[in-house]
Design a protein around this motif. Structure first.
Motif, mmCIF file in Angstrom:
data_model
loop_
_atom_site.group_PDB
_atom_site.id
_atom_site.type_symbol
_atom_site.label_atom_id
_atom_site.label_comp_id
_atom_site.label_asym_id
_atom_site.label_seq_id
_atom_site.Cartn_x
_atom_site.Cartn_y
_atom_site.Cartn_z
ATOM 1 N N PRO A 248 40.726 -37.455 -22.238
ATOM 2 C CA PRO A 248 40.080 -38.297 -23.422
ATOM 3 C C PRO A 248 41.202 -37.608 -24.153
ATOM 4 C CG PRO A 248 39.139 -36.201 -23.366
ATOM 5 C CD PRO A 248 39.377 -36.444 -21.874
ATOM 6 N N ASP A 249 41.788 -38.175 -25.651
ATOM 7 C CA ASP A 249 42.414 -38.215 -26.658
ATOM 8 C C ASP A 249 42.043 -36.538 -27.431
ATOM 9 O OD1 ASP A 249 44.751 -39.751 -25.690
ATOM 10 O OD2 ASP A 249 44.398 -41.074 -26.665
ATOM 11 N N HIS A 250 41.392 -36.523 -27.373
ATOM 12 C CA HIS A 250 40.185 -36.031 -28.417
ATOM 13 C C HIS A 250 40.390 -34.337 -27.566
ATOM 14 C CE1 HIS A 250 38.629 -38.396 -30.708
ATOM 15 N NE2 HIS A 250 38.599 -39.623 -30.269
ATOM 16 N N PRO A 251 40.206 -33.451 -28.072
ATOM 17 C CA PRO A 251 39.765 -31.647 -27.517
ATOM 18 C C PRO A 251 38.978 -31.581 -26.683
ATOM 19 C CG PRO A 251 40.520 -31.258 -29.676
ATOM 20 C CD PRO A 251 40.594 -33.361 -29.736
ATOM 21 N N ILE A 252 38.898 -31.494 -25.922
ATOM 22 C CA ILE A 252 37.502 -31.382 -25.318
ATOM 23 C C ILE A 252 37.188 -29.619 -25.221
ATOM 24 C CG2 ILE A 252 36.069 -30.445 -22.469
ATOM 25 C CD1 ILE A 252 38.021 -32.627 -21.295
ATOM 26 N N VAL A 253 35.798 -29.082 -25.921
ATOM 27 C CA VAL A 253 35.139 -27.882 -26.547
ATOM 28 C C VAL A 253 34.563 -27.619 -26.192
ATOM 29 C CG1 VAL A 253 35.573 -27.060 -28.776
ATOM 30 C CG2 VAL A 253 36.592 -29.019 -28.648
ATOM 31 N N ASP A 254 34.234 -26.499 -25.971
ATOM 32 C CA ASP A 254 33.168 -24.977 -25.383
ATOM 33 C C ASP A 254 33.062 -25.411 -24.393
ATOM 34 O OD1 ASP A 254 33.520 -24.469 -27.707
ATOM 35 O OD2 ASP A 254 32.386 -25.532 -29.237
ATOM 36 N N ALA B 261 46.933 -38.091 -17.888
ATOM 37 C CA ALA B 261 46.790 -36.739 -18.836
ATOM 38 C C ALA B 261 47.923 -36.846 -20.106
ATOM 39 C CB ALA B 261 46.372 -35.534 -18.389
ATOM 40 N N GLY B 262 47.743 -37.756 -21.120
ATOM 41 C CA GLY B 262 48.547 -38.378 -22.233
ATOM 42 C C GLY B 262 48.464 -36.635 -22.767
ATOM 43 N N HIS B 263 48.642 -36.056 -23.445
ATOM 44 C CA HIS B 263 48.131 -35.514 -24.693
ATOM 45 C C HIS B 263 46.945 -34.569 -24.596
ATOM 46 C CE1 HIS B 263 51.329 -37.658 -26.200
ATOM 47 N NE2 HIS B 263 51.696 -35.910 -26.277
ATOM 48 N N ALA B 264 46.171 -33.786 -23.600
ATOM 49 C CA ALA B 264 45.409 -33.891 -23.717
ATOM 50 C C ALA B 264 44.687 -32.057 -23.359
ATOM 51 C CB ALA B 264 44.519 -34.039 -22.278
ATOM 52 N N SER B 265 43.694 -31.991 -24.055
ATOM 53 C CA SER B 265 43.864 -30.199 -24.700
ATOM 54 C C SER B 265 42.318 -29.621 -24.183
ATOM 55 C CB SER B 265 43.857 -30.092 -25.786
ATOM 56 O OG SER B 265 43.043 -30.779 -27.029
ATOM 57 N N LEU B 266 41.834 -28.413 -23.939
ATOM 58 C CA LEU B 266 40.802 -28.213 -23.385
ATOM 59 C C LEU B 266 40.696 -26.256 -24.477
ATOM 60 C CD1 LEU B 266 41.101 -28.003 -19.711
ATOM 61 C CD2 LEU B 266 39.423 -29.134 -21.081
ATOM 62 N N VAL B 267 39.439 -26.587 -25.493
ATOM 63 C CA VAL B 267 39.344 -25.752 -26.236
ATOM 64 C C VAL B 267 38.687 -24.439 -26.055
ATOM 65 C CG1 VAL B 267 39.306 -24.798 -28.462
ATOM 66 C CG2 VAL B 267 40.678 -27.406 -28.191
ATOM 67 N N GLY C 53 55.517 -35.667 -17.271
ATOM 68 C CA GLY C 53 55.222 -36.435 -17.857
ATOM 69 C C GLY C 53 53.753 -36.477 -18.618
ATOM 70 N N TRP C 54 53.107 -35.282 -18.193
ATOM 71 C CA TRP C 54 51.535 -34.768 -18.360
ATOM 72 C C TRP C 54 52.194 -33.793 -19.691
ATOM 73 C CZ3 TRP C 54 49.727 -30.728 -16.421
ATOM 74 C CH2 TRP C 54 50.746 -29.860 -15.444
ATOM 75 N N LYS C 55 51.031 -34.263 -20.299
ATOM 76 C CA LYS C 55 50.649 -32.439 -21.305
ATOM 77 C C LYS C 55 49.700 -32.171 -20.877
ATOM 78 C CE LYS C 55 54.976 -33.611 -23.900
ATOM 79 N NZ LYS C 55 55.390 -32.729 -23.249
ATOM 80 N N LEU C 56 49.572 -30.601 -21.142
ATOM 81 C CA LEU C 56 47.759 -30.619 -21.353
ATOM 82 C C LEU C 56 47.543 -28.563 -21.358
ATOM 83 C CD1 LEU C 56 44.368 -30.287 -19.818
ATOM 84 C CD2 LEU C 56 45.054 -29.495 -18.082
ATOM 85 N N GLN C 57 47.013 -29.006 -23.087
ATOM 86 C CA GLN C 57 47.088 -27.861 -23.561
ATOM 87 C C GLN C 57 45.854 -27.169 -23.676
ATOM 88 O OE1 GLN C 57 49.456 -26.553 -25.553
ATOM 89 N NE2 GLN C 57 48.435 -24.611 -25.789
#
Length: 981
Positions: free
Chosen positions: A768-774, A788-794, A808-812
């Motif tokens: 998802p474009d939204h951050p995955i949190v907790d 994974a375009g601009h994915a992030s796990l918080v 070409g993918w981004k995972l923060q």
């Protein structure tokens, strides 16, 4: 006859104490006696003392006592000629009676005559002696007997009190001596006079050290006997004898109390008990004590009843015909606690592993966590294994252990003891405490089915405590097979171990057995037993074919085909899960018809579905899988949106005909409702969650999210039934502090979030474009086929992460910890991965088989591929010494190992070959162990094991606490100072 032999025991005791006192008075070297002598030791002592006293002057007290000993031994050695062969020796008959043997007819008067004759001999010896009592100002008076001008002091073996009560030394109990009391208020006494105790200690054999093998065995025997002792009787009484030791005790039996006297020794081949034919293994004694064939027979009867009940429920509640298929054995993938070293095995091979662990002394209790989805066949596999073994033991009566099947009925029980007592009630010979003894000795393995549900929320709130009492009781021995309906309990258990401020006292080794779905070949073979052609299976959708890998769904599909409820055209309609639920609802709906065979019903199918969804919600809120009939009525009223169920005439009464309503035959309590199978619970829970989400009832969704772990059926049901956008909006709105404050509830929410996000990602094939949190991802998160375009796990936790393919993918990663990362060997550019803490990684894999375990190697491999690392040393001068890196490496893996003990060989290497991480820094392992011991963070313990000598190293603090380099605990500070110095 028991009383007569007790009198004979006292006569031998009195005569021996008189002889010991006479030896001292005669100036001869004193003979030390055991701290708790029995008849055998008293008789042996009398023979020795007679030879010593025969050397005294003619006419002296020594000669008088020696003659009395000779006369008494002649009678004792003559035995009981009237007794049957094998029981004519006095001690043999006495032991036979003490072991609960039948008393031969006509022998009681003979034994009584022997006792009177010995009493006359002692009386004759003392007939011309003078008894005096000396008062030294203490509470005790010191007795002495005098012949002519020779005083023989009986103190400290005997003493008297001014009230004319007398006391004779019996044995040591704990750290104080016990005296037999006569003409006193109590039949035993423990004197407070320290002078008397000190004087007595000088005349007894030294106390054995606690780690002495014989003393360890003695303590075990005493603890074991307490489990079998009559609760209203005296505790087991210890005594020494010439070969080892013994106990007098009262066994609790159906008729009351059976008085016994048993002898034990540390034999050449292990602990032994003396039966009437000779010395036999201690395990044989425990089998005889429990009446092993009867226990096996009654367990077999109970397990056959469980099998019949399972089949009857399928007929009554699902409308299935009798099973016609051949039994198909479940298969499992067995791994270590961290998921390493996977091995595929049949369930019978897993049972072979259980047998192997029961048969040896490893120093650690083996715990198998058997995980699997609802409907995968865990219950059948465990019942079948336990039943087969009960039949084998009943038939062969060999040395094989029994498996005690403990079933979760849906009702929350206070603790595991209550569940075990319920499981063994039919045997009449066993209790939870006795089962603990038998488990620790390798005679029984517990098979606990649905343990996560058995204890309700208690199994989650402190997962250690839910098993701790049993693990402590087993003392590093035995096997527990703990079945849970998902991996959540196991993960929560590990988290509890890691969070513990101190190392748990139990010594445990863990393995995971994941029950596998059937393969397509196995499914087709099963369906063929029901006459269902392979083509009918192959026409199903991909998802339905995968679903039939669960044996419950394969059986349901076969039954639908057999009864004509499934047509070929149905393959293009709703999913098979929906068809199964509809079939279940239709069957229940017909029971609520106004008239038999009528079309109109008190609840239509949608109303019934809604009712069952509310039932699932009530079960979740109540943390148990059963509800009272009043709760069922409330669920129906809620589904109908009415205040009073009587508004729909006749419904309250007719609800009682629904399947799943039954009274527990064991407790005869109120009527309660439960779903016939967990599959229905999972899917109706998914239904109510879906309703809440579609109606934007976010608070209700978050409440259910925190109440219990959602299994695969619930998660997949929610994701399938709710619009992806709506679900993602609900998931991104969850924050742990807003949901619950307790650690167990936070863990529950985090695990459910991880499961839901995993299923959403699998369904959409994109992050998802939204951050995955907790979120906590307890299962591997595989992004190898995910966009994974601009994915992030918080603030997330991941057991294992497989990175997207290509570039070409981004995972923060933001405040996110990952234990294992995998990527393809061809992926030289991983620059899209940012925010990695390399110190959290225990494994880095470039498929198929290029592994990195050491932190410096992991750091270099990630840097080379352009990964953004946030905990890398700033300069080359910041290189960490190998000794420190090795220390961190060992402790990180000990955290994953989740045990407070290590079993080490003489060379300090682990006895467990699976601990390959100890070999990563081969020159640092021994110094690491030494630093732990020097800082008093670990202590070595000896334990008995066959083969080469081994040591158990026990951590004094949890490994996670020792790993904290900023800890304020002095021992941990000293440890790290030594590692870095």
């Amino acid at each position: 006859m028991q009383e007569s032999f007790s009198a004979l025991d006292f006569e031998a005791r009195f005569l021996a104490l008189l002889a010991l006192s006479t030896v001292r008075a005669s100036g001869l070297p004193h003979v030390r006696i055991g701290r708790s002598p029995g008849l055998g030791e008293w008789i042996s002592l009398l023979r020795d003392l007679r030879s010593r006293l025969n050397e005294t002057e003619p006419g002296s007290p020594g000669q008088r006592v020696a003659q009395a000993i000779t006369d008494a031994l002649v009678l004792y050695d003559e035995g009981i000629p009237e007794a049957p062969p094998g029981l004519r020796a006095t001690k043999n008959l006495r032991d036979h009676v003490s072991h609960g043997g039948a008393i031969p007819d006509g022998l009681s008067p003979v034994v009584d005559a022997l006792v009177r004759a010995v009493s006359d001999i002692i009386a004759k010896c003392l007939s011309d002696a003078v008894l005096t009592l000396t008062d030294d100002g203490d509470q005790e008076l010191r007795p002495a007997v005098t012949w002519d001008d020779t005083d023989v002091s009986l103190w400290p073996f005997m003493y008297a009190k001014p009230d004319d009560s007398w006391y004779v030394y019996a044995r040591y109990t704990g750290n104080r001596p016990d005296y037999l009391a006569f003409a006193a208020a109590n039949y035993r006494a423990q004197p407070d006079n320290e002078g008397l105790v000190t004087s007595l200690d000088l005349l007894l054999k030294p106390k054995r050290e606690p780690q002495d093998p014989r003393e360890v065995f003695r303590a075990e025997v005493e603890n074991d006997l307490k489990a079998f002792t009559d609760v209203v009787g005296a505790p087991p009484q210890y005594f020494d004898h010439q070969h080892g030791f013994g106990y007098e005790w009262g066994k609790s039996v159906s008729e009351g109390t059976q008085q016994r006297r048993d002898y034990f020794r540390a034999g050449p081949d292990g602990p032994e008990w003396q039966d009437e034919q000779g010395w036999v293994p201690y395990r044989t004694y425990l089998r005889k004590l429990t009446n092993w064939p009867i226990v096996a027979s009654r367990l077999r009867h109970k397990l056959e009843e469980v099998e019949r009940q399972l089949a009857q429920e399928e007929t009554d509640q699902l409308g299935w015909q009798p099973d016609v298929s051949n039994h198909r054995e479940a298969h499992v993938e067995v791994t270590e606690y961290d998921g390493g070293n996977p091995r595929r095995k049949s369930f019978s091979q897993l049972i072979d592993d259980v047998d192997a662990d029961l048969g040896v002394e490893t120093g650690q209790t083996q715990v198998f966590f058997v995980n699997g989805e609802a409907g995968i066949g865990k219950t059948r596999a465990m019942v079948k294994a336990a039943l087969n073994r009960a039949r084998e033991v009943e038939r062969v009566q060999g040395d094989r252990p029994l498996f005690l099947y403990v079933k979760s009925t849906g009702r929350v029980l206070d603790d595991l003891d209550a569940a075990v007592n319920h499981a063994v009630a039919l045997t009449q010979n066993l209790t939870a405490e006795r089962v603990k003894v038998l488990c620790g000795k390798g005679l029984i393995a517990l098979l606990i089915d649905g343990f996560d549900e058995l204890l309700g929320g208690a199994a989650y709130s402190d997962a250690i405590d839910s098993l701790q009492d049993w693990l402590n009781a087993l003392g590093g021995r035995g096997v527990l097979v703990v079945s849970a309906r998902s991996s959540y309990y196991m993960n929560q258990y590990r988290s509890s171990v890691q969070r513990a401020s101190k190392a748990i006292s139990a010594s445990v080794r863990h393995s995971i057995a994941q029950v596998l779905r059937w393969t397509p070949t196995e499914i087709v073979s099963f369906l063929s037993d029901y006459g269902v052609p392979a083509a009918q299976f192959e026409r199903l959708s991909t998802g339905d074919r995968e679903l039939l890998g669960l044996p419950f769904f394969s059986r349901a599909f076969a039954e639908m085909c057999r009864s004509g409820d499934y047509e070929e055209s149905d393959a293009q309609g709703p999913s098979f899960t929906d068809r199964l639920l509809n079939h279940y609802l239709a069957r229940e709906e017909r029971k609520l018809a106004y008239h038999t065979g009528g079309a109109a019903t008190l609840l239509n199918r949608d109303e019934l579905r809604h009712t069952f969804e509310h039932v699932a919600e009530i079960m979740v809120d109540g943390r148990e899988r059963e509800i009272d009939s009043s709760d069922l009525e409330f669920a129906a009223a809620t589904a109908l949106d009415i205040d009073d169920l009587d508004d729909r005439e006749g419904l309250r009464e007719r609800l009682q005909v629904l399947c799943g309503l039954a009274t527990d035959s064991a407790t005869r309590g109120p009527t309660r409702f439960r779903f016939q199978h967990e599959v229905f619970f999972d899917n109706f829970l998914a239904g109510i969650v879906g309703r809440h989400l579609r109606a934007d009832r976010v608070a209700a969704f978050q409440r259910l999210l925190s109440r219990s772990e959602w299994r695969t059926g619930t998660v997949s049901g929610v994701v399938a039934a709710v619009d992806t956008g709506v679900l993602i909006g609900a998931l991104t709105g969850v924050r742990l502090p807003d949901v619950q404050s307790s650690s167990s509830s936070r863990d529950t929410v985090a695990n459910n979030l991880g499961a839901l996000w995993s299923e959403v990602i699998r369904k959409t094939a994109e992050m998802p474009d939204h951050p995955i949190v907790d979120a906590t991802f307890t299962s591997p998160l595989d992004l190898s086929h995910t966009k994974a375009g601009h994915a992030s796990l918080v603030n997330c936790r991941l057991e294992s992460l497989t990175l997207p393919a290509g570039t070409g993918w981004k995972l923060q990663l933001d405040r996110t910890r990952v234990k294992k990362i995998a990527a393809g060997a061809e992926q030289t550019d991983l620059s899209g991965l940012r925010g990695v803490r390399h110190g959290d990684l225990v494994e880095l894999l470039f498929r198929p088989s290029h592994f990195f375990y050491r932190r410096p190697d992991i750091l270099e491999a990630l840097r080379t591929r352009g990964v953004g690392i946030i905990d890398a040393p700033g300069t080359a001068s910041a290189v960490v010494p190998v000794r420190v890196e090795a220390t961190r490496h060992y402790l990180k893996n000990l955290v994953e190992y989740a045990s407070s003990t290590l079993i080490l060989k003489d060379n300090q290497q682990p006895d467990d070959h699976r601990l390959k991480w100890t070999q990563e820094y081969p020159d640092e392992w021994k110094p690491f162990l030494e630093r732990l011991k020097e800082a008093k963070l670990a202590r070595p313990e000896k334990f008995s094991a066959k083969g080469s000598r081994k040591i158990k190293l026990r951590l004094q603090f949890g490994a996670a606490n020792i790993l904290d380099e900023e800890s304020e605990v002095p021992q941990i500070q000293d440890f790290w100072a030594a590692a870095k110095g």
